[in-house]
Structures are given as C-alpha cells and as structure tokens.
Design a protein around this motif. Structure first.
Motif, mmCIF file in Angstrom:
data_model
loop_
_atom_site.group_PDB
_atom_site.id
_atom_site.type_symbol
_atom_site.label_atom_id
_atom_site.label_comp_id
_atom_site.label_asym_id
_atom_site.label_seq_id
_atom_site.Cartn_x
_atom_site.Cartn_y
_atom_site.Cartn_z
ATOM 1 N N GLU A 128 48.213 49.749 48.188
ATOM 2 C CA GLU A 128 47.351 50.352 47.791
ATOM 3 C C GLU A 128 47.317 50.614 46.263
ATOM 4 O O GLU A 128 46.596 50.161 45.246
ATOM 5 C CB GLU A 128 46.402 51.893 48.253
ATOM 6 N N ALA A 129 47.999 50.840 45.275
ATOM 7 C CA ALA A 129 48.162 51.022 44.083
ATOM 8 C C ALA A 129 48.406 49.616 43.179
ATOM 9 O O ALA A 129 47.879 49.457 42.813
ATOM 10 C CB ALA A 129 49.096 52.448 43.639
ATOM 11 N N LYS A 130 48.874 48.498 44.736
ATOM 12 C CA LYS A 130 49.080 47.422 44.047
ATOM 13 C C LYS A 130 47.524 46.571 43.571
ATOM 14 O O LYS A 130 47.189 46.574 42.643
ATOM 15 C CB LYS A 130 49.624 46.456 44.600
ATOM 16 N N GLY A 131 47.269 46.875 44.620
ATOM 17 C CA GLY A 131 45.307 46.345 44.412
ATOM 18 C C GLY A 131 44.635 47.101 44.026
ATOM 19 O O GLY A 131 43.981 46.378 42.992
ATOM 20 N N LYS A 132 44.628 47.998 43.200
ATOM 21 C CA LYS A 132 44.112 48.771 42.609
ATOM 22 C C LYS A 132 44.053 48.211 40.941
ATOM 23 O O LYS A 132 43.362 48.206 40.144
ATOM 24 C CB LYS A 132 44.311 50.818 42.629
ATOM 25 N N SER A 133 45.694 48.128 40.813
ATOM 26 C CA SER A 133 46.221 48.055 39.759
ATOM 27 C C SER A 133 45.973 46.568 39.358
ATOM 28 O O SER A 133 45.272 46.076 38.042
ATOM 29 C CB SER A 133 47.712 48.830 39.667
ATOM 30 N N ILE A 134 46.274 45.627 40.569
ATOM 31 C CA ILE A 134 45.791 44.191 40.087
ATOM 32 C C ILE A 134 44.048 43.928 39.768
ATOM 33 O O ILE A 134 43.410 43.229 38.892
ATOM 34 C CB ILE A 134 46.416 42.938 41.146
ATOM 35 N N SER A 135 43.794 44.995 40.785
ATOM 36 C CA SER A 135 42.099 44.987 40.340
ATOM 37 C C SER A 135 41.617 45.124 39.025
ATOM 38 O O SER A 135 40.364 44.843 38.415
ATOM 39 C CB SER A 135 41.044 45.658 41.968
ATOM 40 N N LYS A 136 42.563 46.177 38.393
ATOM 41 C CA LYS A 136 41.463 46.644 37.518
ATOM 42 C C LYS A 136 42.475 45.123 35.966
ATOM 43 O O LYS A 136 41.150 45.061 35.358
ATOM 44 C CB LYS A 136 42.421 48.112 37.198
ATOM 45 N N ALA A 137 42.972 44.840 36.199
ATOM 46 C CA ALA A 137 43.670 43.518 35.532
ATOM 47 C C ALA A 137 43.009 43.017 35.521
ATOM 48 O O ALA A 137 42.439 41.969 34.289
ATOM 49 C CB ALA A 137 45.284 43.627 35.867
ATOM 50 N N ILE A 138 42.224 42.347 36.266
ATOM 51 C CA ILE A 138 40.893 41.013 36.289
ATOM 52 C C ILE A 138 40.037 41.662 36.401
ATOM 53 O O ILE A 138 39.450 41.063 35.134
ATOM 54 C CB ILE A 138 41.059 41.012 38.675
ATOM 55 N N MET A 139 39.860 43.158 36.317
ATOM 56 C CA MET A 139 38.688 43.567 35.597
ATOM 57 C C MET A 139 38.249 43.916 34.599
ATOM 58 O O MET A 139 37.284 43.116 33.311
ATOM 59 C CB MET A 139 37.854 44.850 35.382
ATOM 60 N N ILE A 140 39.896 43.916 33.220
ATOM 61 C CA ILE A 140 39.276 43.962 32.041
ATOM 62 C C ILE A 140 39.172 42.020 31.718
ATOM 63 O O ILE A 140 38.989 42.257 30.542
ATOM 64 C CB ILE A 140 41.004 44.336 31.971
ATOM 65 N N ILE A 141 40.196 41.616 32.181
ATOM 66 C CA ILE A 141 40.249 40.389 31.818
ATOM 67 C C ILE A 141 38.709 39.453 31.800
ATOM 68 O O ILE A 141 38.676 39.131 30.644
ATOM 69 C CB ILE A 141 41.040 38.852 32.297
ATOM 70 N N ASP A 142 37.847 39.709 32.726
ATOM 71 C CA ASP A 142 36.925 39.083 32.946
ATOM 72 C C ASP A 142 35.382 39.620 32.340
ATOM 73 O O ASP A 142 34.935 39.857 31.855
ATOM 74 C CB ASP A 142 36.146 38.914 34.830
ATOM 75 N N SER A 143 35.856 40.958 33.232
ATOM 76 C CA SER A 143 34.752 41.835 31.650
ATOM 77 C C SER A 143 34.642 42.042 30.543
ATOM 78 O O SER A 143 33.764 42.935 29.911
ATOM 79 C CB SER A 143 33.931 43.160 33.252
#
Length: 146
Positions: A54-69
């Motif tokens: 769960e924490a892995k998914g949240k952290s990777i999603s956060k990184a993707i959001m920072i990169i994209d948005s």
C-alpha cells in the motif's frame, strides 16, 4: 488536551514548507519538485523492501503525480523548443517506467527513475547558479568602485 508532540512537529514542518513555496523563485520551485519526486521514490524503495504494498503504491503514485502534474506541466514547449520537447518525452518515459515498477514490484526501475531525476535536478541546480538564471547580474567594476 494539547495534542501529540508529533502533530506539532508536522504542523511546523508544513508551515515551513508552505512558506518556502510562497517565497521561492520559479527556479527553486522546480528544484522542490525534483526533490519531492526523489523523496517519494526513496520512500517507495523502502516500502518495496519492507513488503508494504500500500505504501509503495502511494509513494510511486505521488512521484508520478509530481512528474506529470508538476515537472511536465511546467514545461513551456514554445519557449523551450527541442529541449522542452525532449524533457517532455523523458518525463513521459519516467512515468511509464514507474507504472511498470509498481506492477512488477521492480526496485531496479525505481532506482533508474530516481537516478534520472537526480541528474536532472543537479543540472537544473547548476543552471540556477548562473547570473542569467538567478536574475542577478554583477555590477560593472566601474560602478562597484564608485
């Protein structure tokens, strides 16, 4: 009655970060985005090694959001020309790689993207040290001595 010590520390850190964002130059804001993505990927790696899905998914999603948005959305393709187009493609690649890393639980891919972000951040920091990037221009020696 007063809350936990950790709550106070977190509130203080949040105010400090918000103040930093408000006072930051556009150049510094990009550095902060790079730093945020790297921190998220570091956390993802820790979570992957600890089998915390769960924490892995949240952290990777956060990184993707920072990169994209953040990073990708801040590109000015008209002014930046080929460099901005190249960065756009690189950011797209990083996001796709992180999706794969999340699905396959692959720390090697996360480390690859973290390395790319770190290299870009270092290059961005080097650009920020130049007078043209900071908006600070040294006085001509004739004015400095006057």
């Amino acid at each position: 009655m007063f809350g936990s010590r950790q709550t106070g520390v977190n509130a203080y850190a949040k105010v400090g970060m918000e103040t930093g964002v408000v006072a930051a130059s556009p150049h510094k804001l990009i550095v902060m985005l790079f730093d945020g993505a790297v921190v998220a990927l570091n956390q993802a790696l820790l979570s992957m090694r600890g089998n915390d899905i769960e924490a892995k998914g949240k952290s990777i999603s956060k990184a993707i959001m920072i990169i994209d948005s953040g990073l990708r959305a801040s590109l000015d393709k008209k002014a930046g020309g080929e460099i901005a187009e190249g960065l756009d493609s690189l950011y797209e690649y990083m996001s796709a790689r992180l999706l794969t890393a999340n699905l396959k639980n692959d720390t090697g891919i996360v480390e690859e993207v973290r390395r790319l972000l770190t290299e870009l951040r270092d290059a961005w920091n080097a650009i920020g040290d130049t007078p043209a990037a900071t908006g600070k221009h040294p006085l001509p020696t004739t004015l400095a001595s006057a």
